[in-house]
Design an enzyme around this catalytic site. Structure first.
Site, PDB file in Angstrom:
ATOM      1  N   GLY A 273       0.995 -10.078   5.180  1.00 14.01           N
ATOM      2  CA  GLY A 273      -0.458 -10.116   5.286  1.00 14.01           C
ATOM      3  C   GLY A 273      -0.993 -11.525   5.416  1.00 14.01           C
TER       4      GLY A 273
ATOM      5  N   TYR B  98     -13.533   0.070  -0.805  1.00 17.56           N
ATOM      6  CA  TYR B  98     -12.699  -1.125  -0.952  1.00 17.56           C
ATOM      7  C   TYR B  98     -12.902  -1.749  -2.325  1.00 17.56           C
ATOM      8  CZ  TYR B  98     -10.848  -5.828   0.064  1.00 17.56           C
ATOM      9  OH  TYR B  98     -10.145  -7.001   0.035  1.00 17.56           O
TER      10      TYR B  98
ATOM     11  N   LYS C  52     -10.088  -1.709  -5.391  1.00 21.07           N
ATOM     12  CA  LYS C  52      -9.582  -2.999  -5.857  1.00 21.07           C
ATOM     13  C   LYS C  52      -9.897  -3.202  -7.339  1.00 21.07           C
ATOM     14  CE  LYS C  52      -7.729  -5.685  -3.743  1.00 21.07           C
ATOM     15  NZ  LYS C  52      -6.266  -5.824  -3.453  1.00 21.07           N
TER      16      LYS C  52
END
Length: 343
Positions: free
Chosen positions: A16, A137, A141
Site C-alpha cells: 500500500g 471508512y 477504522k
C-alpha cells in the site's frame, strides 16, 4: 530486550501507499523487514488479515509488527461495507490478538476519519477527542483502533497513529496518493483548470507519506529499547498546519505560474453531494507526538509543491526560478477532513 535482538519487523499491507514507505524507512533504520501483501503479489507473500491462521503464523516469525493493511477511502468502504468491516475492523482485531498471543509489539495505522465532524469548541484534536465518525471508512477504522487498544492493553505495547491527509511522492511500486494535493498537481501538469467544490473553505491538515513512515519507524525504535511497558498509546499524526481547499489550489496555481510563466485557472463548482457536512475547522495538536515520541513531521506542503512541479514539468518551464509558493499567513494548527486517505 536489546536492539540487536529486536531486528525483524513484519509489515502487513506492505504494497500500500503507506506500507511501501514504512518498509523503506524501517530498512533505512537497519531493521530486517518482512513485508506481506494483502492478496496475491509477485514480490511479497500474501497474508490476509481476515485469515486468523495466516496472521498468527506471520506474527510468530517477527519481533515487532506494523499493521498498514486496510480498505482505504470513503468511496471504497461505502461501496463494500462488508469488506471494510472485515478488514479495517475485524482484521485489526485479529492482528492485535496474534500480537498479544506472541508478545509482539504492534504499530497500527488508522485515520482521522474516525473523528468525523469535530466540535470546534472542544479545541485541537488529540487522541482523547470524542470520536463521531460519519462514514463507513471512519466507523470501521475506529472499530480497529478500539480492538487494538482493548486486546493489547496490559499484554504488549501498541502505538496507534490516526493520520491526517497523507500526500507525497510514493515509493517505487506503491499506488499513487489520492489526496487533494496529488489531484491538483496531476491537473496542473496536464494544464487543466483546478476545480474546487464550494465553499472552498473546508480545511485540511496534510502529512507527507515519508513523515508517516518515519513516525512508524520511530515507534518501532521505542519498542526496541531495553525496557518497555505493555501499554497502549494513541496519537493523531499530522503536521499541525491548516489549509483550506481553495488555499491548496492557489498554492499549486501559483507554483505553476512561477515555473511556467503561464496562469492556471481555478474554478469553484457546486459539490457533488450536499449530504456531507462541511468541515470548516479541524485543528490537530501535534505536541503529544513531539514530547512523547520525538516525532515532528518536517516536510512542508509548499516545498513539496515546488519540488514536484519542478520534477514533473522538467524543462518545459518558461519562467525563472523554482515553483515555490508561500504557505499563507499565520501558523494555525492543523485541520483535516474525512476526504483524506491514510493507508
Amino acid at each position: 530486550m536489546s536492539e540487536t535482538e529486536r531486528e525483524t519487523v513484519g509489515v502487513l499491507g506492505a504494497t500500500g501507499y503507506v506500507g511501501r514507505a514504512a518498509v523503506a524507512a524501517l530498512r533505512e533504520r537497519g531493521y530486517e523487514v518482512m513485508p506481506a501483501a494483502g492478496s496475491d503479489h509477485e514480490e511479497f507473500p500474501a497474508v490476509d488479515v481476515r485469515d486468523r491462521g495466516a496472521v498468527r503464523t506471520f506474527v510468530d516469525d517477527v519481533d515487532a509488527l506494523v499493521n498498514a493493511a486496510g480498505l482505504v477511502g470513503i468511496d471504497a468502504c461505502e461501496a463494500n461495507p462488508a469488506a471494510a468491516l472485515e478488514i479495517n475492523g475485524l482484521g485489526a482485531a485479529t492482528v492485535a490478538w496474534a500480537c498479544a498471543r506472541a508478545e509482539v509489539p504492534i504499530v497500527h495505522l488508522s485515520s482521522v476519519a474516525t473523528v468525523g465532524v469535530p466540535d470546534p469548541d472542544e479545541g485541537p484534536i488529540t487522541a482523547a477527542t470524542e470520536r463521531r465518525p460519519g462514514t463507513a471508512y471512519g466507523r470501521t477504522k475506529l472499530l480497529g483502533e478500539r480492538a487494538v487498544r482493548t486486546v493489547t492493553n496490559g499484554r504488549v505495547p501498541s502505538i496507534t497513529y490516526s493520520a491526517t491527509n497523507v500526500y507525497g511522492r510514493r515509493e517505487p511500486g506503491a499506488p499513487a496518493g489520492n489526496s487533494v494535493l496529488d489531484f491538483y498537481l496531476e491537473r496542473a501538469v496536464a494544464d487543466e483548470t483546478l476545480t474546487v467544490h464550494r465553499p472552498g473553505t473546508q480545511e485540511l491538515d496534510f502529512v507527507h507519506v515519508r513523515d508517516v513512515a518515519a513516525a512508524v519507524a520511530r515507534a518501532v525504535d521505542v519498542f526496541s529499547g531495553d525496557q518497555y511497558e505493555p501499554e497502549t498509546r494513541s496519537y493523531v499524526l499530522g503536521r499541525g498546519r491548516s489549509y483550506s481547499v481553495l488555499e491548496v489550489a492557489g498554492l499549486v496555481a501559483d507554483g505553476y505560474r512561477r515555473r511556467t510563466g503561464s496562469p492556471l485557472g481555478i474554478e469553484l463548482r457546486a459539490p457533488p453531494s450536499t449530504d456531507e457536512p462541511t468541515v470548516e475547522r479541524f485543528d490537530v495538536d501535534p505536541e503529544p507526538l513531539r514530547s512523547e515520541l520525538g516525532v515532528d513531521p518536517e516536510r512542508t506542503v509548499s516545498e513539496w509543491i515546488g519540488t514536484e512541479l519542478e520534477r514533473r514539468l522538467g524543462g518545459t518551464g518558461t519562467g525563472t526560478g523554482t515553483a515555490t509558493a508561500k504557505e499563507g499567513n499565520g501558523e494555525r494548527r492543523s485541520q483535516d477532513s474525512n476526504l483524506g486517505q491514510p493507508r
